[in-house]
Design a protein around this motif. Sequence first.
Motif, PDB file in Angstrom:
ATOM      1  N   ILE A 286      -6.660   7.080  -3.149  1.00 38.29           N
ATOM      2  CA  ILE A 286      -7.062   6.070  -2.164  1.00 38.29           C
ATOM      3  C   ILE A 286      -7.257   6.759  -0.817  1.00 38.29           C
ATOM      4  CG2 ILE A 286      -6.229   4.100  -0.782  1.00 38.29           C
ATOM      5  CD1 ILE A 286      -7.000   3.091  -3.401  1.00 38.29           C
ATOM      6  N   ASP A 287      -8.318   6.364  -0.105  1.00 36.90           N
ATOM      7  CA  ASP A 287      -8.468   6.833   1.267  1.00 36.90           C
ATOM      8  C   ASP A 287      -8.746   5.647   2.181  1.00 36.90           C
ATOM      9  OD1 ASP A 287     -11.655   6.911   2.082  1.00 36.90           O
ATOM     10  OD2 ASP A 287     -11.341   7.116  -0.068  1.00 36.90           O
ATOM     11  N   ILE A 288      -8.341   5.769   3.446  1.00 39.86           N
ATOM     12  CA  ILE A 288      -8.512   4.693   4.420  1.00 39.86           C
ATOM     13  C   ILE A 288      -9.172   5.281   5.661  1.00 39.86           C
ATOM     14  CG2 ILE A 288      -7.344   2.889   5.768  1.00 39.86           C
ATOM     15  CD1 ILE A 288      -4.969   3.187   3.792  1.00 39.86           C
ATOM     16  N   LYS A 289     -10.263   4.671   6.093  1.00 38.69           N
ATOM     17  CA  LYS A 289     -10.990   5.149   7.257  1.00 38.69           C
ATOM     18  C   LYS A 289     -10.441   4.501   8.530  1.00 38.69           C
ATOM     19  CE  LYS A 289     -13.875   7.455   4.656  1.00 38.69           C
ATOM     20  NZ  LYS A 289     -15.306   7.118   4.595  1.00 38.69           N
ATOM     21  N   LYS A 290     -10.654   5.141   9.637  1.00 39.07           N
ATOM     22  CA  LYS A 290     -10.191   4.626  10.918  1.00 39.07           C
ATOM     23  C   LYS A 290     -10.889   3.299  11.233  1.00 39.07           C
ATOM     24  CE  LYS A 290      -9.662   5.722  15.825  1.00 39.07           C
ATOM     25  NZ  LYS A 290      -9.912   6.693  16.913  1.00 39.07           N
ATOM     26  N   GLY A 291     -10.102   2.260  11.480  1.00 38.90           N
ATOM     27  CA  GLY A 291     -10.634   0.963  11.880  1.00 38.90           C
ATOM     28  C   GLY A 291     -11.088   0.070  10.756  1.00 38.90           C
ATOM     29  N   GLU A 292     -11.080   0.521   9.522  1.00 32.78           N
ATOM     30  CA  GLU A 292     -11.565  -0.331   8.436  1.00 32.78           C
ATOM     31  C   GLU A 292     -10.430  -1.161   7.839  1.00 32.78           C
ATOM     32  OE1 GLU A 292     -13.052   1.043   4.673  1.00 32.78           O
ATOM     33  OE2 GLU A 292     -11.533   2.611   4.495  1.00 32.78           O
ATOM     34  N   ILE A 293     -10.815  -2.239   7.181  1.00 32.00           N
ATOM     35  CA  ILE A 293      -9.873  -3.078   6.446  1.00 32.00           C
ATOM     36  C   ILE A 293     -10.099  -2.803   4.964  1.00 32.00           C
ATOM     37  CG2 ILE A 293      -9.059  -5.418   5.979  1.00 32.00           C
ATOM     38  CD1 ILE A 293     -10.350  -6.235   8.665  1.00 32.00           C
ATOM     39  N   LEU A 294      -9.132  -2.119   4.361  1.00 30.36           N
ATOM     40  CA  LEU A 294      -9.212  -1.797   2.940  1.00 30.36           C
ATOM     41  C   LEU A 294      -8.338  -2.771   2.170  1.00 30.36           C
ATOM     42  CD1 LEU A 294      -9.972   0.080   0.538  1.00 30.36           C
ATOM     43  CD2 LEU A 294      -7.899   1.387   1.071  1.00 30.36           C
ATOM     44  N   GLY A 295      -8.928  -3.459   1.214  1.00 33.78           N
ATOM     45  CA  GLY A 295      -8.175  -4.409   0.403  1.00 33.78           C
ATOM     46  C   GLY A 295      -7.761  -3.801  -0.919  1.00 33.78           C
ATOM     47  N   ILE A 429      -1.676  -0.404   9.774  1.00 35.48           N
ATOM     48  CA  ILE A 429      -0.713  -1.453   9.444  1.00 35.48           C
ATOM     49  C   ILE A 429      -0.978  -1.936   8.026  1.00 35.48           C
ATOM     50  CG2 ILE A 429      -2.103  -3.319  10.485  1.00 35.48           C
ATOM     51  CD1 ILE A 429       0.712  -4.495  11.371  1.00 35.48           C
ATOM     52  N   ILE A 430       0.074  -2.003   7.228  1.00 37.87           N
ATOM     53  CA  ILE A 430      -0.008  -2.434   5.836  1.00 37.87           C
ATOM     54  C   ILE A 430       0.432  -3.889   5.768  1.00 37.87           C
ATOM     55  CG2 ILE A 430       0.809  -2.022   3.485  1.00 37.87           C
ATOM     56  CD1 ILE A 430       1.570   0.857   4.502  1.00 37.87           C
ATOM     57  N   LEU A 431      -0.423  -4.745   5.215  1.00 39.72           N
ATOM     58  CA  LEU A 431      -0.138  -6.180   5.129  1.00 39.72           C
ATOM     59  C   LEU A 431      -0.105  -6.592   3.664  1.00 39.72           C
ATOM     60  CD1 LEU A 431      -2.598  -7.455   7.916  1.00 39.72           C
ATOM     61  CD2 LEU A 431      -0.182  -6.843   8.162  1.00 39.72           C
ATOM     62  N   ASP A 432       1.083  -6.891   3.158  1.00 39.17           N
ATOM     63  CA  ASP A 432       1.248  -7.294   1.764  1.00 39.17           C
ATOM     64  C   ASP A 432       1.400  -8.810   1.719  1.00 39.17           C
ATOM     65  OD1 ASP A 432       1.691  -7.415  -0.930  1.00 39.17           O
ATOM     66  OD2 ASP A 432       3.372  -6.006  -0.960  1.00 39.17           O
ATOM     67  N   LEU A 461      -4.455  -1.886   5.693  1.00 40.04           N
ATOM     68  CA  LEU A 461      -4.402  -1.902   4.233  1.00 40.04           C
ATOM     69  C   LEU A 461      -3.879  -3.282   3.847  1.00 40.04           C
ATOM     70  CD1 LEU A 461      -4.647  -0.475   1.492  1.00 40.04           C
ATOM     71  CD2 LEU A 461      -2.267   0.283   1.778  1.00 40.04           C
ATOM     72  N   MET A 462      -4.714  -4.080   3.186  1.00 39.90           N
ATOM     73  CA  MET A 462      -4.411  -5.498   2.945  1.00 39.90           C
ATOM     74  C   MET A 462      -4.298  -5.768   1.453  1.00 39.90           C
ATOM     75  SD  MET A 462      -6.627  -8.759   4.267  1.00 39.90           S
ATOM     76  CE  MET A 462      -6.125 -10.454   3.965  1.00 39.90           C
ATOM     77  N   ILE A 463      -3.147  -6.288   1.056  1.00 41.63           N
ATOM     78  CA  ILE A 463      -2.912  -6.695  -0.327  1.00 41.63           C
ATOM     79  C   ILE A 463      -2.877  -8.214  -0.369  1.00 41.63           C
ATOM     80  CG2 ILE A 463      -1.333  -6.596  -2.287  1.00 41.63           C
ATOM     81  CD1 ILE A 463      -0.200  -4.009  -1.059  1.00 41.63           C
ATOM     82  N   SER A 464      -3.646  -8.810  -1.274  1.00 43.60           N
ATOM     83  CA  SER A 464      -3.645 -10.267  -1.375  1.00 43.60           C
ATOM     84  C   SER A 464      -3.956 -10.687  -2.799  1.00 43.60           C
ATOM     85  CB  SER A 464      -4.678 -10.887  -0.424  1.00 43.60           C
ATOM     86  OG  SER A 464      -4.696 -12.300  -0.575  1.00 43.60           O
TER      87      SER A 464
END
Length: 516
Positions: A286-295, A429-432, A461-464
């Motif tokens: 998994i990779d996460i870019k600056k400013g993006e919302i990854l679900g 910020i990780i949001l579960d 990083l958003m988990i839903s």
Amino acid sequence: MDGECGKVEKELLLDMKGIDKSFPEVHALRGVDFSVRKGEVHALMGENGAGKSTLIKVLTGIYEKDGGFITFRGRDISPRNPLEAQQAGISTIYQELNLVPFLPVYENIFVGREPITRLGIVKRDEMARRAYDVLGDMGIHIDVTEPLNSYSMAIQQMVAIARAITVNAKLVIMDEPTSSLDAKEVEVLFSVVRRLIRKNIAVVFISHRLDEVFEIAERVTVLKDGQLVGEFKVSELDQLTLVSHMIGREAKDMERKKFDYRYADAEQLAEMSDIRQGIRLSGIDIDIKKGEILGLAGLLGSGRTELAKILFGAEIPDDGEIIFMGRGLHLKAPKDAIDAGMGFCTEDRKIEGIIPHLSVKENITIAMLPQICRFGIVSGKKQDEIVRRFIERLDIKTPSPKQTLRNLSGGNQQKVLLSRWLCLNPKLIILDEPTRGIDVGTKAEIENLIQELSNAGISVLMISSEIAELERNCDRVAVMREGQKLGELTGIDISQNNIMELIARGRRKFSEEECV
């Protein structure tokens, strides 16, 4: 007669008229009417603070009403405590089940009502037999002699319902019964609810999940600010109209305009490579870019939360590498992730997130105390300024920063938890499950805040479990199943159908491999 269907309208079971209830400085209910018919599912809806809980507590004898009348099964009642309500035929199943997890299932069903011999000996065999019978009638076949906590939350909900049935309940109140259940468990619960209806038992269904209300309920009563907005047939509503009634204004379509993926060339903030952990994670990249919302999308048990906890240092992987802001991280505890610039709003905010007995002020600033301390003394001036700023910024509804957090609504508790991490100026910020158990109005506020974080360059990083929520908010969605990443969707390709298709494709692949 029902003009639309030509069916005879069901007989009235409960009729609450002009219910009034006040507390110091709060007029919680203002002449509310609420009625339930035999053998129906009636949804009670409204934002947090609308008066739903107060109305139910008046009905079940926790609060004494200040005005109005309650008629149940054709006679006037005024329960002075929950036992009197239960004896009248009203039973409540709360979101946090008031069961005894270490006792056997059959004891939980009959606790406080154990059959005894003339010598005072508990008839355990009879309790077990009756427990098998009542659960069997509900379509649930389990070993009732096993401890309750050896079963899933769905089964525990069934046990709570079984207990209600054994006290001869004619009305069962379910307060957020699906908040801790996955999709399959919700199906099991709804099948039991339908069995209750066939037995002419009525259900009051309280939930923030609109899809479930439209699936299971016949009528819905909406409250706002302690007043009755109206009673409606579910068949004559759509979700947007219902939301409009709940928030008191025209609800705009919450679907955000989708763009092509904007982060293809953006700076990479975090990278997780070949993450493995027992049978739960099988080489995740998994990779996460600056400013993006990854679900992160996937069914319960797909490994989403485990992956997030590894990124935050709350769990240790068996293998794999984490790179954050260009350097390798060897996380041994959450403190290491916090120091690196991460925050984590956990899935279970009541158990792992908030500290309920502390104040709003203490909950917001607890993670940053080292930064506002000197020689072991907290700077009250800095603490007050930070708390004031975030109460205003996130519109946290509290009478005072000194208010005990457990007395706030779920939505405001979530805002406090978000504030705790935002005041540290995190890079990620990780949001579960950030909107679980939150009313539609506050949910929109939280989602808008997530967009603001992204616009400010903070990665999310958003988990839903709500696929529509991921579709609305995410720039990219990684789909997981059984500890594996099945694929990714970006920009305009993110849709509920595409996400479900990936999950289904993964299910077929898994089944084929399993059969080899």
